[in-house]
Scaffold this active site. Structure first.
Site, PDB file in Angstrom:
ATOM      1  N   GLY A 110       7.470 -17.048 -56.390  1.00 41.47           N
ATOM      2  CA  GLY A 110       7.136 -18.409 -56.816  1.00 41.47           C
ATOM      3  C   GLY A 110       8.272 -19.374 -56.541  1.00 41.47           C
ATOM      4  N   ARG A 111       9.499 -18.960 -56.877  1.00 43.92           N
ATOM      5  CA  ARG A 111      10.663 -19.834 -56.634  1.00 43.92           C
ATOM      6  C   ARG A 111      10.887 -20.063 -55.140  1.00 43.92           C
ATOM      7  NH1 ARG A 111      14.279 -16.370 -60.514  1.00 43.92           N
ATOM      8  NH2 ARG A 111      12.390 -15.106 -60.380  1.00 43.92           N
ATOM      9  N   ASP A 129      10.314  -9.630 -57.112  1.00 48.59           N
ATOM     10  CA  ASP A 129      10.290 -10.883 -57.881  1.00 48.59           C
ATOM     11  C   ASP A 129      10.912 -12.046 -57.104  1.00 48.59           C
ATOM     12  OD1 ASP A 129       9.736 -12.458 -60.071  1.00 48.59           O
ATOM     13  OD2 ASP A 129      11.565 -11.914 -61.145  1.00 48.59           O
ATOM     14  N   GLY A 130      10.425 -13.242 -57.401  1.00 45.33           N
ATOM     15  CA  GLY A 130      11.008 -14.461 -56.822  1.00 45.33           C
ATOM     16  C   GLY A 130      10.099 -15.170 -55.833  1.00 45.33           C
ATOM     17  N   ASN A 162       1.077 -10.139 -66.134  1.00 46.21           N
ATOM     18  CA  ASN A 162       0.844 -11.164 -65.105  1.00 46.21           C
ATOM     19  C   ASN A 162      -0.557 -11.786 -65.180  1.00 46.21           C
ATOM     20  OD1 ASN A 162       2.961  -9.526 -62.641  1.00 46.21           O
ATOM     21  ND2 ASN A 162       3.465 -11.259 -63.965  1.00 46.21           N
ATOM     22  N   ARG A 207      -1.065 -15.599 -65.931  1.00 43.98           N
ATOM     23  CA  ARG A 207      -0.883 -16.666 -64.933  1.00 43.98           C
ATOM     24  C   ARG A 207      -2.207 -17.382 -64.661  1.00 43.98           C
ATOM     25  NH1 ARG A 207       3.811 -14.749 -60.858  1.00 43.98           N
ATOM     26  NH2 ARG A 207       5.161 -13.870 -62.443  1.00 43.98           N
TER      27      ARG A 207
HETATM   28  C1  IPE Z   1       7.877  -8.741 -62.930  1.00 45.88           C
HETATM   29  O1  IPE Z   1       8.125 -10.050 -62.582  1.00 45.88           O
HETATM   30  C2  IPE Z   1       6.556  -8.307 -62.377  1.00 45.88           C
HETATM   31  C3  IPE Z   1       6.460  -8.229 -60.926  1.00 45.88           C
HETATM   32  C4  IPE Z   1       7.395  -8.496 -60.077  1.00 45.88           C
HETATM   33  C5  IPE Z   1       5.207  -7.764 -60.427  1.00 45.88           C
HETATM   34  P1  IPE Z   1       7.738 -11.278 -63.543  1.00 45.88           P
HETATM   35  O2  IPE Z   1       8.065 -12.496 -62.787  1.00 45.88           O
HETATM   36  O3  IPE Z   1       6.356 -11.120 -64.034  1.00 45.88           O
HETATM   37  O4  IPE Z   1       8.738 -11.052 -64.771  1.00 45.88           O
HETATM   38  P2  IPE Z   1       9.354 -12.097 -65.798  1.00 45.88           P
HETATM   39  O5  IPE Z   1       8.211 -12.895 -66.367  1.00 45.88           O
HETATM   40  O6  IPE Z   1      10.305 -12.949 -65.043  1.00 45.88           O
HETATM   41  O7  IPE Z   1      10.050 -11.239 -66.804  1.00 45.88           O
HETATM   42  C1  IPE Z   2       6.787 -11.881 -58.231  1.00 50.08           C
HETATM   43  O1  IPE Z   2       7.128 -13.196 -57.970  1.00 50.08           O
HETATM   44  C2  IPE Z   2       5.348 -11.587 -57.952  1.00 50.08           C
HETATM   45  C3  IPE Z   2       4.542 -11.307 -59.145  1.00 50.08           C
HETATM   46  C4  IPE Z   2       4.967 -11.279 -60.379  1.00 50.08           C
HETATM   47  C5  IPE Z   2       3.140 -11.017 -58.921  1.00 50.08           C
HETATM   48  P1  IPE Z   2       6.924 -14.325 -59.059  1.00 50.08           P
HETATM   49  O2  IPE Z   2       5.582 -14.922 -58.858  1.00 50.08           O
HETATM   50  O3  IPE Z   2       7.195 -13.810 -60.424  1.00 50.08           O
HETATM   51  O4  IPE Z   2       8.033 -15.352 -58.626  1.00 50.08           O
HETATM   52  P2  IPE Z   2       8.946 -16.220 -59.574  1.00 50.08           P
HETATM   53  O5  IPE Z   2       9.633 -15.285 -60.511  1.00 50.08           O
HETATM   54  O6  IPE Z   2       8.025 -17.171 -60.298  1.00 50.08           O
HETATM   55  O7  IPE Z   2       9.883 -16.907 -58.665  1.00 50.08           O
HETATM   56 MG    MG Z   3       8.871 -13.680 -61.504  1.00 55.33          MG
END
Ligand code: IPE
Ligand code: IPE
Ligand code: MG
Length: 246
Positions: A33-34, A30-31, A78, A81
């Site tokens: 996007g940020r 996770d992370g 997901n 999105r």
């Molecule tokens: C969990 O992360 C799913 C993956 C890393 C694939 P998310 O970014 O989807 O989770 P939330 O929305 O912050 O709970």
């Molecule tokens: C995890 O990173 C990847 C997936 C959920 C596919 P995110 O896309 O959730 O990144 P953040 O949480 O928005 O930073």
């Molecule tokens: Mg995330």
């Protein structure tokens, strides 16, 4: 057992007992996007960087002899999105699978996909079928990729299977045997980067006695050093499973 050559750059390897590694590590990647937003980049750039981190960490886990690495790549939630983000993630996955098909036999890495693959694009499903075929002939480190995976969905799917098969003996073993993870030991250690302190529907059944490690590091910045920190923290834990210490 310690492997001093891993610790040359003070990357924290010295803190890890490589002779007593967890058998199974699971990671919520996770992370992404940020990470991208902080650089003024599109979210897809974060997913691309995250895919690179996955390559690095998966390779390293194979090198140190980990038996199972499970990663959460795409959840059942997901799909909410924007379509272009979902598409970018699926494209990265297709690219990774094409590479894996070339290298997995050489590296003796088995790949397994956990989740409901039926709604995926036909090209991805074909690549997954091919990696499954190659994996069947290998016996090395197993990387499990959770794709369109949800812990609740997995339990519903397992129970539906039991009903369909007319199984009347409902117990922990029969349920576990019908989860996507059937035959895979429960994760010893679950790592979640990015600062979120939740499971987001990951391995709900399997995490009953897992140890957790949370870090603020964003997945694209996750490194061997951070993995060493997580394993070292895990090695300090006292796993009692409800019992008492001898
Ligand atoms: C969990 O992360 C799913 C993956 C890393 C694939 P998310 O970014 O989807 O989770 P939330 O929305 O912050 O709970
Ligand atoms: C995890 O990173 C990847 C997936 C959920 C596919 P995110 O896309 O959730 O990144 P953040 O949480 O928005 O930073
Ligand atoms: Mg995330």
């Amino acid at each position: 057992m310690r492997f001093p050559f891993f610790g040359k750059k003070d990357d924290g390897a010295g803190q890890v007992d490589f002779g007593h590694l967890p058998r199974h590590i699971a990671v919520i990647m996770d992370g992404n996007g940020r990470w991208a937003r902080r650089r003024g980049l599109p979210r897809s750039a974060g997913h691309k960087a995250g895919a690179e981190t996955f390559r690095t960490i998966a390779t390293y886990c194979r090198e140190i002899g980990l038996d199972y690495l499970t990663v959460y790549a795409f959840s059942t939630e997901n799909w909410k999105r924007p379509p272009e983000e979902v598409e970018a993630i699926m494209d990265l996955l297709a690219r990774y699978l094409q590479e894996a098909i070339e290298t997995m036999a050489r590296d003796n890495v088995r790949l397994k996909f956990l989740g409901d693959m039926t709604p995926l694009r036909p090209d991805l499903r074909a690549l997954i079928d091919e990696t499954n075929r190659i994996s069947a002939g290998l016996d090395g480190c197993q990387a499990n990729i959770c794709l369109n995976y949800g812990g609740r969905d997995e339990i519903v799917h397992a129970v539906s299977e039991l009903v369909r098969l007319g199984e009347t003996d409902i117990n922990e073993d029969t349920i576990a045997a019908h989860l996507y993870t059937a035959g895979i030991p429960d994760p010893d250690l679950i790592i979640r980067p990015s600062g979120e302190l939740r499971l987001s529907n990951f391995l709900l059944w399997q995490c009953a006695y897992s140890e957790f490690y949370f870090t603020n590091v964003l997945w694209p910045d996750f490194s061997k050093e951070e993995l060493h920190r997580a394993i070292a923290a895990y090695q300090q834990r006292d796993r009692r499973y409800g019992g008492v210490k001898k």
